[in-house]
Design a protein around this motif. Structure first.
Motif, PDB file in Angstrom:
ATOM      1  N   SER A  88       0.849  -1.197   0.000  1.00  0.00           N
ATOM      2  CA  SER A  88       0.000   0.000   0.000  1.00  0.00           C
ATOM      3  C   SER A  88       0.882   1.244   0.000  1.00  0.00           C
ATOM      4  O   SER A  88       1.118   1.848   1.050  1.00  0.00           O
ATOM      5  CB  SER A  88      -0.913  -0.015   1.236  1.00  0.00           C
ATOM      6  OG  SER A  88      -1.763   1.100   1.252  1.00  0.00           O
ATOM      7  N   GLU A  92       0.434   6.486  -3.301  1.00  0.00           N
ATOM      8  CA  GLU A  92      -0.694   6.021  -4.111  1.00  0.00           C
ATOM      9  C   GLU A  92      -1.790   5.503  -3.180  1.00  0.00           C
ATOM     10  O   GLU A  92      -2.008   4.296  -3.058  1.00  0.00           O
ATOM     11  CB  GLU A  92      -0.254   4.911  -5.064  1.00  0.00           C
ATOM     12  CG  GLU A  92       0.823   5.321  -6.051  1.00  0.00           C
ATOM     13  CD  GLU A  92       1.251   4.167  -6.941  1.00  0.00           C
ATOM     14  OE1 GLU A  92       0.387   3.341  -7.310  1.00  0.00           O
ATOM     15  OE2 GLU A  92       2.444   4.068  -7.246  1.00  0.00           O
ATOM     16  N   PRO A  93      -2.501   6.414  -2.510  1.00  0.00           N
ATOM     17  CA  PRO A  93      -3.490   5.987  -1.509  1.00  0.00           C
ATOM     18  C   PRO A  93      -4.625   5.140  -2.078  1.00  0.00           C
ATOM     19  O   PRO A  93      -5.219   4.328  -1.381  1.00  0.00           O
ATOM     20  CB  PRO A  93      -4.022   7.318  -0.953  1.00  0.00           C
ATOM     21  CG  PRO A  93      -3.674   8.343  -1.979  1.00  0.00           C
ATOM     22  CD  PRO A  93      -2.421   7.877  -2.641  1.00  0.00           C
ATOM     23  N   GLY A  94      -4.925   5.303  -3.363  1.00  0.00           N
ATOM     24  CA  GLY A  94      -6.015   4.535  -3.963  1.00  0.00           C
ATOM     25  C   GLY A  94      -5.554   3.297  -4.705  1.00  0.00           C
ATOM     26  O   GLY A  94      -6.352   2.652  -5.398  1.00  0.00           O
ATOM     27  N   ALA A  95      -4.281   2.943  -4.572  1.00  0.00           N
ATOM     28  CA  ALA A  95      -3.733   1.805  -5.314  1.00  0.00           C
ATOM     29  C   ALA A  95      -4.352   0.492  -4.832  1.00  0.00           C
ATOM     30  O   ALA A  95      -4.609   0.305  -3.640  1.00  0.00           O
ATOM     31  CB  ALA A  95      -2.218   1.755  -5.158  1.00  0.00           C
ATOM     32  N   GLU A  96      -4.578  -0.408  -5.775  1.00  0.00           N
ATOM     33  CA  GLU A  96      -5.159  -1.711  -5.446  1.00  0.00           C
ATOM     34  C   GLU A  96      -4.122  -2.593  -4.763  1.00  0.00           C
ATOM     35  O   GLU A  96      -2.963  -2.649  -5.171  1.00  0.00           O
ATOM     36  CB  GLU A  96      -5.662  -2.380  -6.724  1.00  0.00           C
ATOM     37  CG  GLU A  96      -6.371  -3.701  -6.494  1.00  0.00           C
ATOM     38  CD  GLU A  96      -6.918  -4.293  -7.784  1.00  0.00           C
ATOM     39  OE1 GLU A  96      -7.354  -5.455  -7.764  1.00  0.00           O
ATOM     40  OE2 GLU A  96      -6.896  -3.582  -8.807  1.00  0.00           O
ATOM     41  N   HIS A 104      -4.542  -8.732   0.910  1.00  0.00           N
ATOM     42  CA  HIS A 104      -5.232  -8.116   2.050  1.00  0.00           C
ATOM     43  C   HIS A 104      -4.928  -8.875   3.341  1.00  0.00           C
ATOM     44  O   HIS A 104      -4.781  -8.264   4.408  1.00  0.00           O
ATOM     45  CB  HIS A 104      -6.741  -8.091   1.797  1.00  0.00           C
ATOM     46  CG  HIS A 104      -7.172  -7.030   0.831  1.00  0.00           C
ATOM     47  ND1 HIS A 104      -7.320  -5.706   1.196  1.00  0.00           N
ATOM     48  CD2 HIS A 104      -7.462  -7.091  -0.493  1.00  0.00           C
ATOM     49  CE1 HIS A 104      -7.700  -4.995   0.141  1.00  0.00           C
ATOM     50  NE2 HIS A 104      -7.790  -5.808  -0.895  1.00  0.00           N
ATOM     51  N   GLN A 123      -8.813  -5.422   7.051  1.00  0.00           N
ATOM     52  CA  GLN A 123      -8.137  -6.147   5.973  1.00  0.00           C
ATOM     53  C   GLN A 123      -8.536  -7.623   5.948  1.00  0.00           C
ATOM     54  O   GLN A 123      -8.741  -8.204   4.881  1.00  0.00           O
ATOM     55  CB  GLN A 123      -6.620  -6.014   6.117  1.00  0.00           C
ATOM     56  CG  GLN A 123      -6.085  -4.614   5.888  1.00  0.00           C
ATOM     57  CD  GLN A 123      -6.410  -4.082   4.506  1.00  0.00           C
ATOM     58  OE1 GLN A 123      -6.345  -4.807   3.512  1.00  0.00           O
ATOM     59  NE2 GLN A 123      -6.766  -2.808   4.434  1.00  0.00           N
ATOM     60  N   GLN A 126     -11.970  -7.834   4.450  1.00  0.00           N
ATOM     61  CA  GLN A 126     -11.904  -7.643   3.000  1.00  0.00           C
ATOM     62  C   GLN A 126     -11.370  -8.891   2.316  1.00  0.00           C
ATOM     63  O   GLN A 126     -11.828  -9.284   1.234  1.00  0.00           O
ATOM     64  CB  GLN A 126     -11.007  -6.439   2.679  1.00  0.00           C
ATOM     65  CG  GLN A 126     -10.859  -6.133   1.199  1.00  0.00           C
ATOM     66  CD  GLN A 126     -12.173  -5.761   0.543  1.00  0.00           C
ATOM     67  OE1 GLN A 126     -13.102  -5.305   1.209  1.00  0.00           O
ATOM     68  NE2 GLN A 126     -12.269  -5.954  -0.762  1.00  0.00           N
TER      69      GLN A 126
END
Length: 248
Positions: A88, A92-96, A104, A123, A126
């Motif tokens: 993470s 890039e806070p929105g990175a997959e 996860h 996590q 998810q």
């Protein structure tokens, strides 16, 4: 030649001959350098408990699978900050998160061991949403005291999710079987002096399709939602409650 070396490495890994896998994969990367081949070499290192080798090999790589393997190497070496950054990135806070449910789950473990229990629970949840069969994530939720009842996690929605995943994997699985059948047929032609009968081939393929169809029904893939019960296992949550009452 590249495909032959890749097949050799994977065959060695499947038979737990890790030193041979490493040697052949090093030759592969020398002759055919690519990040995908580096991933295979890193996998060989990790299987042989050489996380430090995988770490130095993948440091600075950008592909999703490379980031996951690098994070796994960092985790095994107790470099948790680097592992988190690989999964993470801060910029890039929105990175997959790479590698889906497994990614996860790994990030959840990192949060757990850095005392961020709430983030860890998110996590793990998810991870279960993406793969209801990842029981290890549910175990971690039980340890954190954040697990729901099994019937809520492994119910009808989970069965539908699993069915969808297997249906998506089906075309590639059938393609692999076709490739293996063709390769076996070619090998038989080269090693046998007997004539190969097209009629016999058709008969054999018919049985193969019948067997595949039977397997679909046995797994509940063609007949709607499977009747499999995912929550017949005794609930760890209930066990936790009983333990608490005994202590009180």
């Amino acid at each position: 030649m590249e495909a032959m070396l890749v097949d050799c490495v994977r065959n060695s890994l499947s038979h737990f001959v890790y030193k041979n896998a490493i040697f052949m994969c090093e030759r592969l990367c020398a002759e055919f350098p690519s990040e995908v081949n580096l991933q295979l070499l890193a996998t060989s290192y990790l299987q042989n408990n050489q996380a430090y080798s995988a770490y130095h090999l993948l440091k600075g790589t950008q592909m999703a699978q490379s980031r996951y393997l690098f994070a796994l190497s960092c985790y095994q070496m107790d470099l948790l900050n680097e592992a988190e950054s690989a999964l993470s990135p801060l910029n890039e806070p929105g990175a997959e998160i790479p590698n889906g449910a497994a990614g996860h789950y790994l990030l959840g473990l990192i949060y757990k061991y850095t005392d961020r229990r709430k983030n860890a629970a998110q996590q793990f949840k998810q991870s279960l949403t993406l793969d209801p069969l990842l029981w290890a994530a549910y175990e971690e939720l039980c340890i954190l005291g954040a697990a729901e009842e099994p019937s809520a996690v492994f119910g009808e929605a989970a069965a539908l999710s699993i069915q969808k995943q297997y249906m998506q994997q089906l075309p590639s699985s059938l393609g692999l079987n076709t490739y293996n059948d063709e390769r076996n047929t070619t090998s038989a032609k080269n090693t046998s002096s007997e004539d190969y009968s097209p009629r016999q081939s058709k008969h054999t393929q018919g049985h193969g399709l019948k067997d595949i169809s039977g397997n679909f029904h046995s797994h509940g893939l063609n007949g709607g939602v499977s009747n499999m019960s995912f929550y017949n296992t005794p609930s760890p949550v209930a066990a936790q409650h009983r333990t608490c009452r005994l202590k009180i």
